[in-house]
Design a protein around this motif. Structure first.
Motif, short mmCIF file in Angstrom:
data_model
loop_
_atom_site.label_atom_id
_atom_site.label_comp_id
_atom_site.label_asym_id
_atom_site.label_seq_id
_atom_site.Cartn_x
_atom_site.Cartn_y
_atom_site.Cartn_z
N ALA A 216 0.80 -1.22 0.00
CA ALA A 216 0.00 0.00 0.00
C ALA A 216 0.84 1.28 0.00
CB ALA A 216 -0.97 -0.02 1.18
N ALA A 220 0.87 3.94 -3.17
CA ALA A 220 0.54 5.35 -3.00
C ALA A 220 1.67 6.25 -3.50
CB ALA A 220 0.24 5.64 -1.54
N GLN A 223 2.14 6.97 -7.36
CA GLN A 223 1.26 7.92 -8.03
C GLN A 223 1.83 9.34 -8.06
OE1 GLN A 223 -1.49 6.51 -9.48
NE2 GLN A 223 -0.53 4.67 -8.60
N SER A 267 -4.45 2.24 3.31
CA SER A 267 -5.37 2.23 2.17
C SER A 267 -5.94 3.62 1.90
CB SER A 267 -6.52 1.25 2.43
OG SER A 267 -6.03 -0.06 2.66
N VAL A 268 -6.11 4.41 2.96
CA VAL A 268 -6.57 5.79 2.78
C VAL A 268 -5.53 6.60 2.02
CG1 VAL A 268 -7.12 7.94 4.00
CG2 VAL A 268 -8.08 5.76 4.80
N VAL A 270 -3.49 5.39 -0.14
CA VAL A 270 -3.59 4.92 -1.53
C VAL A 270 -4.75 5.60 -2.24
CG1 VAL A 270 -3.98 2.92 -3.01
CG2 VAL A 270 -2.51 2.71 -1.00
N LEU A 271 -5.90 5.65 -1.57
CA LEU A 271 -7.08 6.26 -2.18
C LEU A 271 -6.87 7.73 -2.48
CD1 LEU A 271 -10.06 5.91 -3.00
CD2 LEU A 271 -10.69 6.49 -0.64
N ILE A 272 -6.28 8.46 -1.52
CA ILE A 272 -6.00 9.88 -1.74
C ILE A 272 -5.03 10.07 -2.90
CG2 ILE A 272 -4.93 11.92 -0.71
CD1 ILE A 272 -6.01 11.01 1.99
N SER A 273 -4.03 9.21 -2.98
CA SER A 273 -3.04 9.31 -4.05
C SER A 273 -3.66 9.02 -5.41
CB SER A 273 -1.88 8.34 -3.79
OG SER A 273 -1.24 8.64 -2.57
N PHE A 274 -4.52 8.01 -5.47
CA PHE A 274 -5.18 7.67 -6.73
C PHE A 274 -6.06 8.81 -7.24
CE2 PHE A 274 -5.08 2.75 -6.34
CZ PHE A 274 -3.74 2.79 -6.67
N ILE A 275 -6.60 9.60 -6.34
CA ILE A 275 -7.53 10.66 -6.74
C ILE A 275 -6.81 11.99 -6.97
CG2 ILE A 275 -9.54 12.03 -6.03
CD1 ILE A 275 -10.54 9.60 -4.52
#
Length: 373
Positions: A216, A220, A223, A267-268, A270-275
Motif C-alpha cells: 500500500a 501510493a 502515483q 489504504s486511505v 492509496v485512495l487519496i493518491s489515486f484521486i
C-alpha cells in the motif's frame, strides 16, 4: 493531540507500539517499492503465508512461545517458500503468478493444519499462536523495536551500497547481465530483505494483512513521482505515517485492533493518491481530459473559420462574417476563449476572425490536412 503525544512519552506500551509500527512501516515502504515496480505484488502475500508453518514448527520443536524463536522459524519457512517460488519459475513453464499462488496455498494450508493440531494438544502453553494470523501489536516490547531498527538500518545501508545495481536490474535486467553484474545475487539480496521485513511484521500486522502493509505505501508513492529515489522515500514516509496514525486511532478506540487499523490508514493514503496526485490522479486526469476536449473544440472551430475566411479576400467582409455567424458548431464558451486569445472579435451578436486568428487557423488547417494527404 498534545495529550496523545504526552501519553506516548509517559506510557511505555504506547511508545513501544508507536515506534515499532513506524519503523515497520518505513521498512515495508522502502522494500515494497521494489516489489511493486518488479510487478511482484503477490510476493508479499505468498511470503507472509509461507511463514505460518515455520511459526508452528518452531513451537513444536522448542515447546516455547518466545517471539524471537518463532520468528526465526518464520524466517526459515519464508525463505524456503521464496526459493521454491524461484525454482518453480526457472525450472518449469509456469508463470510467476501461478508459482506464487501455488506456494501461498500449500504453505498456508500446511500452517493452518499445524495450528489446528497444536490447539488440540494437551498443553496450555500452545494458546495464542493464532495471533500471528491477524497480528497483535500490544505484544511488542522494546527489544522488538530495537530489532526492527537494526533491520531498517541494514536495509538502508544495503540500498545505499547497491543502489546502482538495484536500479539497473529493476528497469533493464538484460543490460545488468551484459555489464557483468550477477543478477541472481542482487535478486536474492533484495528478496531476502523483503522476507525479513515481512517476518518482522507478522507479530504486528499478521499473516493475512502483511502484504497490504508491504504494497500500500509503495502503491501510493508511485502515483506521485517517476523517480525511484523519491518513490522509495515517499513510500517510507507513507508507511511510517500509517503505523503512527493507525496506532493512535487504535489507542483512542480500545476495541479496535492495531494491525487492521494500520492497513486501513495505508489504504486511505492509496485512495487519496489515486484521486489527487497531479500526474496520475483521477481528478487531474479528468480535468486534463476536459481541457483537451475544449481545446479540440476550439481548434475545430478555428479550422472551420479558416475554410470560410480563406475563400474571401477580406476576412472582415460582411459576407464572410454572415456565413461564420450561421455556423452552429460552436459554443459561447468556445467563442469567449477565442476572444480572450484575440483570435476573434465579438461585436454584439456577431463575431469575426482577426488576422492573428486567421494565421493560427491556417496553421491548424494545414496540420490537419497533411496526414490525410
Amino acid at each position: 493531540m498534545k495529550e496523545y503525544f504526552d501519553l506516548i512519552i509517559s506510557d511505555y506500551t504506547l511508545r513501544t507500539i508507536t515506534l515499532g509500527t513506524a519503523v515497520l512501516g518505513a521498512v515495508c515502504g522502502m522494500l515494497g517499492s521494489f516489489a511493486v515496480l518488479r510487478k511482484q505484488s503477490l510476493l508479499g502475500d505468498a511470503i507472509s503465508h509461507a511463514a505460518l508453518p515455520g511459526i508452528a514448527l518452531a513451537f513444536l520443536w522448542t515447546g516455547t512461545k518466545d517471539g524471537h524463536v518463532l520468528l526465526i522459524g518464520a524466517l526459515i519457512s519464508g525463505l524456503l517458500g521464496t526459493f521454491w517460488i524461484r525454482g518453480i519459475i526457472s525450472k518449469t513453464h509456469l508463470k510467476s503468478d501461478t508459482a506464487l499462488g501455488l506456494i501461498l496455498s500449500i504453505f498456508f494450508g500446511f500452517g493452518m493444519l499445524l495450528l489446528t493440531f497444536i490447539q488440540k494438544m494437551p498443553n496450555a502453553n500452545q494458546a495464542g499462536l493464532d495471533k500471528y494470523l491477524f497480528g497483535q501489536a500490544a505484544t511488542l516490547v522494546e527489544i522488538d523495536v530495537w530489532l526492527m531498527s537494526v533491520i531498517a538500518g541494514l536495509c538502508l545501508l544495503v540500498l545505499i551500497l547497491f543502489w546502482k545495481e538495484f536500479k539497473i536490474m529493476l528497469f533493464d535486467p538484460d543490460f545488468t547481465k551484459t555489464i557483468g553484474f550477477n543478477t541472481k545475487v542482487i535478486d536474492i539480496l533484495i528478496t531476502s530483505f523483503i522476507v525479513l521485513a515481512i517476518v518482522l511484521g507478522l507479530q504486528t500486522v499478521g499473516v493475512v494483512l502483511m502484504s497490504a502493509m508491504l504494497l500500500a505505501p509503495a502503491a501510493a508513492a508511485r502515483q506521485w513521482t517517476n523517480r525511484l529515489g523519491v518513490m522509495v522515500l515517499l513510500a517510507a514516509i507513507f508507511g511510517s505515517l500509517s503505523g503512527i496514525v493507525g496506532t493512535a486511532v487504535s489507542a483512542y478506540q480500545n476495541n479496535l485492533s492495531t494491525g487492521p487499523v494500520i492497513v486501513i490508514i495505508a489504504s486511505v493514503f492509496v485512495l487519496i493518491s489515486f484521486i489527487f496526485s497531479p500526474n496520475r490522479g483521477l481528478l487531474f486526469r479528468q480535468l486534463r481530459f476536459a481541457r483537451n476536449r475544449r481545446d479540440l473544440h476550439m481548434h475545430k472551430t478555428l479550422a472551420f473559420m479558416y475554410q470560410i475566411a480563406s475563400t474571401h479576400q477580406n476576412i472582415s467582409h460582411p459576407h464572410a462574417i454572415k456565413i461564420l455567424n450561421k455556423f452552429q458548431g460552436f459554443t459561447r464558451g468556445t467563442l469567449k476563449k477565442l476572444e480572450d486569445k484575440d483570435f476573434v472579435i465579438l461585436e454584439g451578436n456577431e463575431w469575426r476572425l482577426t488576422q492573428e486568428g486567421f494565421n493560427v487557423a491556417a496553421n491548424l488547417y494545414n496540420q490537419q490536412k497533411k496526414p490525410n494527404e
